[in-house]
Design a protein around this motif. Structure first.
Motif, PDB file in Angstrom:
ATOM      1  N   LEU A 106       8.124   1.478  10.734  1.00  0.00           N
ATOM      2  CA  LEU A 106       7.721   2.876  10.738  1.00  0.00           C
ATOM      3  C   LEU A 106       8.261   3.561   9.483  1.00  0.00           C
ATOM      4  O   LEU A 106       9.263   3.127   8.913  1.00  0.00           O
ATOM      5  N   PHE A 107       7.584   4.633   9.094  1.00  0.00           N
ATOM      6  CA  PHE A 107       7.954   5.314   7.857  1.00  0.00           C
ATOM      7  C   PHE A 107       8.023   6.814   8.087  1.00  0.00           C
ATOM      8  O   PHE A 107       7.330   7.362   8.948  1.00  0.00           O
ATOM      9  N   SER A 108       8.868   7.457   7.295  1.00  0.00           N
ATOM     10  CA  SER A 108       8.942   8.910   7.379  1.00  0.00           C
ATOM     11  C   SER A 108       7.928   9.501   6.415  1.00  0.00           C
ATOM     12  O   SER A 108       7.352   8.802   5.584  1.00  0.00           O
ATOM     13  N   THR A 109       7.750  10.832   6.514  1.00  0.00           N
ATOM     14  CA  THR A 109       6.771  11.476   5.650  1.00  0.00           C
ATOM     15  C   THR A 109       7.108  11.261   4.181  1.00  0.00           C
ATOM     16  O   THR A 109       6.235  10.964   3.366  1.00  0.00           O
ATOM     17  N   GLU A 110       8.384  11.379   3.825  1.00  0.00           N
ATOM     18  CA  GLU A 110       8.677  11.288   2.397  1.00  0.00           C
ATOM     19  C   GLU A 110       8.602   9.847   1.895  1.00  0.00           C
ATOM     20  O   GLU A 110       8.196   9.611   0.749  1.00  0.00           O
ATOM     21  N   THR A 111       8.967   8.878   2.730  1.00  0.00           N
ATOM     22  CA  THR A 111       8.808   7.505   2.248  1.00  0.00           C
ATOM     23  C   THR A 111       7.322   7.194   2.059  1.00  0.00           C
ATOM     24  O   THR A 111       6.940   6.503   1.118  1.00  0.00           O
ATOM     25  N   TYR A 112       6.500   7.746   2.947  1.00  0.00           N
ATOM     26  CA  TYR A 112       5.074   7.512   2.779  1.00  0.00           C
ATOM     27  C   TYR A 112       4.568   8.166   1.502  1.00  0.00           C
ATOM     28  O   TYR A 112       3.842   7.551   0.707  1.00  0.00           O
ATOM     29  N   GLU A 113       4.971   9.439   1.298  1.00  0.00           N
ATOM     30  CA  GLU A 113       4.500  10.128   0.089  1.00  0.00           C
ATOM     31  C   GLU A 113       4.882   9.328  -1.147  1.00  0.00           C
ATOM     32  O   GLU A 113       4.101   9.183  -2.088  1.00  0.00           O
ATOM     33  N   PHE A 114       6.121   8.793  -1.122  1.00  0.00           N
ATOM     34  CA  PHE A 114       6.563   8.028  -2.286  1.00  0.00           C
ATOM     35  C   PHE A 114       5.677   6.796  -2.477  1.00  0.00           C
ATOM     36  O   PHE A 114       5.178   6.538  -3.579  1.00  0.00           O
ATOM     37  N   LEU A 115       5.472   6.042  -1.398  1.00  0.00           N
ATOM     38  CA  LEU A 115       4.697   4.806  -1.532  1.00  0.00           C
ATOM     39  C   LEU A 115       3.268   5.092  -1.944  1.00  0.00           C
ATOM     40  O   LEU A 115       2.637   4.311  -2.657  1.00  0.00           O
ATOM     41  N   ARG A 116       2.753   6.202  -1.487  1.00  0.00           N
ATOM     42  CA  ARG A 116       1.372   6.506  -1.829  1.00  0.00           C
ATOM     43  C   ARG A 116       1.216   6.817  -3.307  1.00  0.00           C
ATOM     44  O   ARG A 116       0.206   6.497  -3.915  1.00  0.00           O
ATOM     45  N   SER A 117       2.235   7.468  -3.877  1.00  0.00           N
ATOM     46  CA  SER A 117       2.088   7.884  -5.275  1.00  0.00           C
ATOM     47  C   SER A 117       2.652   6.880  -6.261  1.00  0.00           C
ATOM     48  O   SER A 117       2.476   7.018  -7.452  1.00  0.00           O
ATOM     49  N   THR A 118       3.326   5.839  -5.773  1.00  0.00           N
ATOM     50  CA  THR A 118       3.843   4.809  -6.690  1.00  0.00           C
ATOM     51  C   THR A 118       2.732   3.836  -7.042  1.00  0.00           C
ATOM     52  O   THR A 118       1.943   3.485  -6.177  1.00  0.00           O
ATOM     53  N   PRO A 119       2.697   3.391  -8.277  1.00  0.00           N
ATOM     54  CA  PRO A 119       1.722   2.344  -8.597  1.00  0.00           C
ATOM     55  C   PRO A 119       2.052   1.056  -7.848  1.00  0.00           C
ATOM     56  O   PRO A 119       3.122   0.488  -8.021  1.00  0.00           O
ATOM     57  N   LEU A 120       1.132   0.655  -6.988  1.00  0.00           N
ATOM     58  CA  LEU A 120       1.314  -0.562  -6.210  1.00  0.00           C
ATOM     59  C   LEU A 120      -0.003  -1.327  -6.240  1.00  0.00           C
ATOM     60  O   LEU A 120      -1.035  -0.741  -6.545  1.00  0.00           O
ATOM     61  N   PRO A 121       0.010  -2.627  -5.922  1.00  0.00           N
ATOM     62  CA  PRO A 121      -1.252  -3.382  -5.955  1.00  0.00           C
ATOM     63  C   PRO A 121      -2.230  -2.996  -4.857  1.00  0.00           C
ATOM     64  O   PRO A 121      -2.879  -3.852  -4.252  1.00  0.00           O
ATOM     65  N   PHE A 122      -2.344  -1.700  -4.568  1.00  0.00           N
ATOM     66  CA  PHE A 122      -3.279  -1.241  -3.556  1.00  0.00           C
ATOM     67  C   PHE A 122      -4.226  -0.252  -4.173  1.00  0.00           C
ATOM     68  O   PHE A 122      -3.844   0.536  -5.036  1.00  0.00           O
ATOM     69  N   GLN A 123      -5.459  -0.266  -3.711  1.00  0.00           N
ATOM     70  CA  GLN A 123      -6.384   0.803  -4.095  1.00  0.00           C
ATOM     71  C   GLN A 123      -5.907   2.114  -3.519  1.00  0.00           C
ATOM     72  O   GLN A 123      -5.965   3.152  -4.165  1.00  0.00           O
ATOM     73  N   SER A 124      -5.497   2.076  -2.278  1.00  0.00           N
ATOM     74  CA  SER A 124      -4.951   3.286  -1.669  1.00  0.00           C
ATOM     75  C   SER A 124      -4.119   2.886  -0.468  1.00  0.00           C
ATOM     76  O   SER A 124      -4.321   1.833   0.127  1.00  0.00           O
ATOM     77  N   VAL A 125      -3.172   3.738  -0.128  1.00  0.00           N
ATOM     78  CA  VAL A 125      -2.320   3.523   1.033  1.00  0.00           C
ATOM     79  C   VAL A 125      -2.444   4.754   1.921  1.00  0.00           C
ATOM     80  O   VAL A 125      -2.244   5.873   1.475  1.00  0.00           O
ATOM     81  N   ALA A 126      -2.786   4.531   3.166  1.00  0.00           N
ATOM     82  CA  ALA A 126      -2.953   5.644   4.092  1.00  0.00           C
ATOM     83  C   ALA A 126      -1.916   5.537   5.193  1.00  0.00           C
ATOM     84  O   ALA A 126      -1.319   4.485   5.410  1.00  0.00           O
ATOM     85  N   ALA A 127      -1.714   6.664   5.877  1.00  0.00           N
ATOM     86  CA  ALA A 127      -0.736   6.686   6.964  1.00  0.00           C
ATOM     87  C   ALA A 127      -1.394   7.238   8.219  1.00  0.00           C
ATOM     88  O   ALA A 127      -2.333   8.035   8.154  1.00  0.00           O
TER      89      ALA A 127
END
Lengths: 110, 900
Positions: B151-172
């Protein structure tokens, strides 16, 4: 499987003999068998078991055409005649046979 | 098309023409011979003999014409149909057997398909990745933990969403369910309903790859602080609550009295990412209660990502894990102490394939479903073996017919084709009946595995149908193959001469032996598995739960729809309690946040226990249950020490708590916990004194050990959590009180919503739904297998003895006693039985891996169960030999010998 008839061995030649026999006039199956027997001076006898399959096969290939004819005995006979395609095929087979027998003669002479 | 019919018609006529042609030849030749002087009879004979047999010539002539396969097929088909009509008993048994095998397989596979295999109805589901393999839903509050994050908190999600990662997009999406009051102004359907909502990030639909049928889906703009509240609705909601109005986009609905504008409708097959939890509306994350969302240590989100093209899940996992660790490190005040550093280093994200979404049903039931699937596979094998045996038995008795046909010139391939057509006809009939049976059974079957409001359907779709066809084909081939091979090898002359003597029969019989042994083995395996499952259920039901299941009625109550708040609801509960106590027969009444086995769970790890020092790195996790006065007495949980709550323990009074024995054992092993205090909450602001100790009770799963639990008074709980409660009442006639209870509560306040009235026993039983279904099915399968195997065995034994009548006659005539006949049969039967039992036991052992997780109180190698199963099977086998044996013993030697 049953042992092959002699006609199986002569099958290619049987086709040629039938075509030749019908080159002069249309005949029904029995008459074809008689004619081949007579023309070969009783040396070749065509078993009925191979005659009719051969006739139908040739008809299917389009080399012969058949029709029913009423005879005086009351029964009807199936009469076969040579088609134009059949005539061409006959010429080809004869030429082939002559080439083959010539070659065999040469071998036997050596 | 007409040309083909004409040709077929002509081909039919040609059959007769060939006869005419040959007849003409015979006639003419006869005439010629007669003219030559041969007598008529002799002439005819010679003419005919010249042909060497009309029939083969006819066949060969026909073959020469080609295009026979259609007429042959029709002829085969008609012959097969006639043969089956002549032996209706055999046909019926064979078709029923195949129906069983194929129908059961199709039904189970439809379910397997729906639960295990079906991918999400989105674009390219193979690229979806879940940031956890855990299917449990819920939230955790507390400082971040080490280990695998689910599970993730809102801020960890926001961070992962805006970090360059090998994903087209990350949703929560929210992990957990949200239900609240719904009002749809201007709708025909004006009854206040509850709506299931799911909070998702703005890019959720884009990540999933789903588009709306009306309007649009959510965008990132909708999921900002201060954005206008919008909602995307499901098609079901649109039809039910919005009257399928094509102008729905732009309408406003009220959720919990808050206005949301509907901006789009999703098509029916789409249900989000959680199988079995299809929401009515999707709402942006930022619309969630701010307190809920913005707390730093509230881990309430699950994440799903769509891989960028060319990226792999393992690479993504590594990249995301290290990114998260960097983020966590950056959030800590420097310098980072060793403890925290270790915790950060241990953090990891375990990614899982998201193409099939999250499915609790799948996770819980995969081994069970595979077990069921194996069982039906076994049934199909038995069924095929049975039909094969039946066909073989018929083959043996048709040897004469086969010999005659061979003598008449039928080729071996023709005979094989004939046999295969026959089994194909049987197979086709079996498949049709089986598919019909499956059509009815599959949805009901699925219903027992998933809850009622689940949109999962087990339709017989293309995949299932293809599967059925393949299965049918295999069954046919298996069944038809043996007799076909046998037929091909029959020597015409030999069998004509010796038919009835019994000698060639032994060769045919040899082929039935493996079938019979196989059937015994597989039946044993099924019976054994069935026994184990039944014993599991019995054990589970008799296992001490820690509370008294009988005579307790449960009612779920939602006071928030009556406008109650945390401060005012306590009085409502008091009034309801007093009122329910007056109902006839009621002994005790209490209430709690949730009842045992309701599927809910609440735990906390922010706790400090007086007198207990946690070890380094040890996190204490307690299960917390809010309960009302007299709870243990109502539920039937024995009070081991101290006292239970009463109405004096209400808001404003001294805070008290009860704990269970597991708590006492863990945290206060030497002395009683009564009198000790414990502090809950992140700031340890709530302190409780322990006043009672309860006996351990299972609240969720009897396979898990009872966790240390603390029971807190509901009336002392300040938060809104107490706005959902479950009333329990104990009465001898509890089941009949459902109506009076609802009336009583409605009389107090009709706005209070009631749900899920059931007895505690029913609630507990419901959690065993899948196991009970599986057990019921496997018991049925085992029974069917026994019946089928018994029929097959009976056929084999009786046929075998019938063929050996002459042999028996000879033996008897030579002085053997009747007892010797019995011994003969017994020896063969024992041989088959022993081999079958042995193989069956081995099979069960091989399958025990699937079993072990679902058994309770027994192991796969349980000796008494195996003995019972073996005994049952032996009895059945023995029974099948009785009648044939009696018949054999009554054989009159004279008659038997003469019957050649």
């Amino acid at each position: 499987m049953a042992p092959p008839d002699r006609a199986d061995v002569l099958q290619g030649m049987l086709d040629m003999l039938i075509l030749k026999t019908l080159a002069t006039a249309p005949l029904h199956g029995y008459a074809i068998a008689q004619r081949i027997n007579q023309s070969s001076r009783a040396r070749v006898e065509v078993p009925q078991g191979s005659l009719y399959p051969a006739l139908h096969r040739l008809e299917k290939r389009g080399l012969l055409a058949a029709s029913w004819v009423d005879t005086d005995t009351g029964r009807r006979a199936r009469v076969y005649r040579l088609t134009r395609k059949g005539r061409t095929e006959l010429g080809r087979e004869i030429a082939g046979w002559q080439r083959l027998s010539q070659a065999i003669d040469w071998i036997l002479e050596t | 098309m007409t040309g083909r019919i004409k040709r077929w018609w002509r081909a039919n006529r040609r059959e007769h023409e060939i006869d005419d042609e040959l007849a003409f030849h015979v006639e003419t030749q006869t005439q010629d011979l007669m003219r030559a002087g041969v007598p008529p009879a002799e002439a005819r004979r010679r003419a005919l003999s010249g042909f060497g047999g009309l029939a083969p010539i006819r066949e060969r002539t026909r073959d020469a014409r080609g295009r026979r396969w259609l007429t042959d097929l029709v002829a085969d088909f008609r012959y097969a149909a006639r043969a089956l009509r002549q032996h209706p008993g055999f046909a019926l048994v064979a078709v029923l057997t195949l129906t069983l095998g194929i129908g059961a397989n199709t039904a189970i596979f439809s379910m397997v398909n729906a639960v295990l295999l079906r991918p999400l109805p989105v674009r390219d589901p193979g690229r979806l990745v879940l940031f956890t393999g855990d299917t449990s839903q819920g939230t955790i509050t507390g400082p971040f933990r080490g280990g695998t994050w689910t599970l993730f908190s809102t801020e960890t999600y926001e961070f992962l969403r805006s970090t360059p990662l090998p994903f087209q997009s990350v949703a929560a999406f929210e992990s957990g369910v949200y239900r609240d009051g719904l009002q749809v102004p201007g709708s025909q359907n004006q009854t206040d309903t509850l709506v299931n909502g799911h909070f998702v990030s703005g890019n959720f639909f884009g990540t999933m790859g789903a588009t709306a049928i009306l309007g649009r889906t959510l965008t990132a703009d909708d999921d900002r602080p201060g954005a206008a509240p919008v909602a995307v609705a499901s098609e079901r909601f649109w039809r039910r609550n919005l009257d399928a109005d094509p102008q729905s986009v732009g309408r406003t609905i009220l959720i919990d009295a808050r206005p949301f504008v509907v901006v789009g409708i999703m098509p029916a097959p789409f249900f989000g990412v959680r199988v079995g939890l299809a929401p009515d509306v999707w709402l942006p994350l930022h619309q969630r209660n701010a307190q809920y969302r913005e707390r730093t240590n509230n881990y309430w989100l699950s994440l799903v990502g769509r891989l960028a093209p060319g990226q792999t899940m393992t690479a993504a996992e590594a990249a995301t894990t290290s990114a998260l660790r960097r983020f966590l490190a950056s959030q800590e005040a420097a310098p980072i102490d060793d403890d925290t550093r270790q915790r950060i280093a241990s953090v990891r994200i375990a990614m899982a394939d998201g193409s099939r979404g999250i499915s609790v049903t799948r996770e819980r039931n995969t081994p069970l479903l595979l077990l069921l699937w194996s069982a039906v596979g076994v049934i199909l094998l038995i069924a095929s073996a049975n039909v094969g045996t039946l066909l073989l038995a018929r083959a043996a008795s048709r040897e004469r017919e086969v010999a005659v046909r061979r003598a008449l010139g039928a080729s071996r391939s023709r005979l094989i084709r004939q046999w295969l057509t026959e089994s194909a006809v049987l197979g086709a009939l079996g498949a049709m009946c089986g598919a019909t049976v499956a059509w009815f059974v599959a949805p009901r079957l699925l219903a027992t595995f998933v809850p009622a409001d689940n949109p999962m359907t087990a339709t017989i779709d293309g995949v299932v149908f293809t599967f059925t066809s393949v299965v049918t084909l295999v069954a046919c081939l298996l069944s038809g193959l043996a007799p076909s091979l046998r037929a091909g090898r029959v020597d015409p002359v030999g069998s004509l001469r010796l038919a009835g003597r019994g000698r060639p029969a032994r060769r045919v019989w040899g082929m039935t032996e493996p079938f019979v042994v196989a059937q015994v083995a597989m039946s044993l395996a099924l019976v054994l598995v069935a026994t184990l499952l039944v014993r599991t259920l019995l054990n589970a039901q008799q296992h001490p739960y820690g509370f008294d299941q009988d005579n307790v009625l449960l009612v779920q109550i939602h006071p928030q729809f009556g406008g109650y708040q945390a401060a005012t609801v306590g009085e409502l509960y008091r009034r309801i309690h007093d009122r329910l106590e007056t109902l006839p027969g009621v002994e005790r009444v209490s209430f709690a946040r949730y009842a045992p086995f309701s599927g809910s769970r609440s735990s906390t790890s922010t706790v400090v226990i007086e007198g207990y020092e946690p070890g380094p790195g040890e996190t204490i996790s307690l299960e917390t249950i809010l309960v009302g006065p007299n709870y243990p007495q109502t539920i039937g949980m024995p009070l081991v020490a101290g006292r239970a709550f009463d109405f004096a323990d209400s808001a404003g009074a001294r805070r008290v708590a009860m704990v269970n024995e597991a708590f006492a054992r863990r945290f206060h092993p030497e002395r009683t916990p009564i009198g000790r205090r414990l502090a809950l909450g992140p700031n340890e602001d709530r302190r409780y004194e322990i006043v009672g100790v309860l006996k351990d009770a299972h609240f969720r799963n009897i396979r898990e050990a009872v966790a240390p639990s603390v029971f807190l008074p509901m009336l002392q709980e300040p938060t809104n959590r107490i706005l959902n409660a479950e009333f329990e009442l104990r009465a001898p006639n509890a089941a009949n009180l459902a109506g009076p209870v609802r009336d009583a509560i409605a009389a107090i306040d009709p706005n209070v919503r009631l749900e899920r009235t059931r007895t505690l026993r029913a609630q507990v039983l419901a959690t065993f739904g899948p196991e009970r279904t599986a057990a019921a099915f496997i018991v049925t399968f085992a029974g069917l297998a026994l019946v089928v195997a018994a029929i097959g065995l009976y056929g084999v034994v009786s046929h075998g003895l019938a063929r050996r009548t002459s042999e028996i006659g000879v033996r008897l005539a030579l002085g053997a006693g009747r007892v010797d006949v019995v011994r003969l049969v017994a020896r063969e039967t024992l041989w088959r039985l022993g081999l079958g039992l042995g193989i069956g036991l081995l099979l069960t052992q091989a399958g025990s891996r699937f079993l072990a997780g679902h058994l309770f109180g027994v192991t796969p190698t349980d000796l008494p169960s195996a003995a019972m199963a073996a005994l049952l099977l032996s009895a059945v086998v023995a029974l099948t030999t009785v009648r044939p044996l009696l018949r054999a013993m009554r054989v009159d030697p004279v008659i038997a010998l003469r019957a050649e």
